[in-house]
Structure formats: structure tokens, C-alpha cells
Design a protein around this motif. Structure first.
Motif: not given
Length: 201
Positions: A135-162
């Protein structure tokens, strides 16, 4: 000069909303655009891009065998194609990313891709790795974790939230299956309840 753009973020950062806004901006000025999304993404419906704000729009779909050729896309658009917009770009193959890069520079069609950078294990999607390379230009869009820090990772969870640490790289799902988290929460205890009590429920 036309370019290949990659706009990445963790889940729920508004990537699809941004894509739909860009499409509207082009069309409001009388320009033709084409929208693509992954063929196996059926969260809204197959062949539809949807945002958490409730906006949806029909889109063409791509799979591993899709070839992106400028002449064919101009024909599909019914005239000169002003821009190609791609959602769920992490599911592109490296060869498709190469086709899009060539299209931008040889055929002078701007291409804007939105997608995830990494999967639930913190590993790159092949399409995203290729986009980060070409890519000639790369841009990060911001998202927020539940702890209020910047979210950069994706967590998979099961039906019980684990937290789920093993499984296929590709598993389509929304908020019931994934959480955008900061690196500290990503590496914390497997239970989301222990990461940020009460914030994910």
C-alpha cells in the motif's frame, strides 16, 4: 496520482462506516465507485456491507479466485470507475493485493481497502501483510478497549465470554464472538471478566 490505500483497525472502529461515507462522497459528485466485500462475510447478508450505525449497502463479493482487472471493473461500473472500495480486505490473497496495486499505478484507478491487521491470535492475515507491504498509504483507525486504552488487537471469545486461543483463522462473527482489546488486555488472563470486570458484559 492513483494509489493503493490500506486503512486498518481492530474490530468495531468504524471501518465499514468510513467506506460507506467515502462511497457517498464520490457519488454525490457524480462519480462511479464499486464496492466489494468478502464472499463469506454474511454478518449482514452475503453481498452487503453494514455498519454498526445501521447503514447497509449492496456490494460485489470477492473470493480467492476473484481477479481484479481494470477493464472488467470499468464495464461493471457502467463507465469510468473513479474508485474501488474494498471492505474486509484482510481476506484478499497476496496476489489480489498485487493486482490492486498494479491497477492503481498502471490503470490509474484509486483503490481504498479497509480491514483488520491481525487475527485473534495476534498473527497477520496474508492479505493484510501484503497490503502493509504494497500500500502506498497506510492509516490506522482508532478503537477503544473496555479498559479505555487504545484497542489494537482482536480477541475471540466463546459463548461464556472466555478467550479462545485456538481455531481456524477465519471465523465470521460480530460482538458475540470478538472483542477489540488493547495489548495489555490481550495478554492478560483468558477470562474477559478478569481483564476488565463488568466492562464486557
Amino acid at each position: 496520482m492513483s494509489k493503493l490505500y490500506f486503512r486498518y483497525a481492530a474490530m468495531n472502529a468504524g471501518k465499514s462506516t468510513a467506506l460507506l461515507q467515502v462511497a457517498h462522497n464520490y457519488e454525490e459528485r457524480g462519480m462511479r465507485v464499486l464496492l466489494f466485500t468478502a464472499a463469506h462475510d454474511d454478518r449482514v447478508a452475503v453481498g452487503r456491507i453494514g455498519s454498526r450505525l445501521g447503514l447497509t449497502r449492496e456490494a460485489a463479493t470477492f473470493g480467492a479466485d476473484t481477479e481484479f482487472q481494470a477493464a472488467r471493473l470499468h464495464e461493471t461500473a457502467g463507465g469510468h470507475l473513479a474508485c474501488l472500495l474494498i471492505d474486509e480486505a484482510q481476506f484478499l490473497t497476496p496476489e489480489q493485493v498485487r493486482q490492486l496495486h498494479r491497477m492503481a499505478h498502471v490503470d490509474h484507478v484509486p483503490v481504498i481497502c479497509w480491514g483488520l491487521r491481525s487475527d485473534f491470535r495476534g498473527e497477520a492475515f496474508p492479505g493484510s501483510a501484503a497490503l502493509l507491504t504494497l500500500a502506498d498509504e497506510v492509516e490506522e483507525m482508532k478503537s477503544i478497549c473496555a479498559c479505555a486504552r487504545k484497542a489494537t488487537m482482536n480477541m475471540r471469545i466463546d459463548a461464556q465470554g472466555r478467550r479462545v486461543k485456538e481455531g481456524a483463522q477465519v471465523e465470521i462473527g460480530g460482538n458475540e464472538r470478538y472483542r477489540a482489546v488493547c495489548p495489555a488486555c490481550f495478554y492478560a488472563d483468558e477470562s474477559l471478566g478478569d481483564v476488565a470486570p463488568g466492562l464486557f458484559g
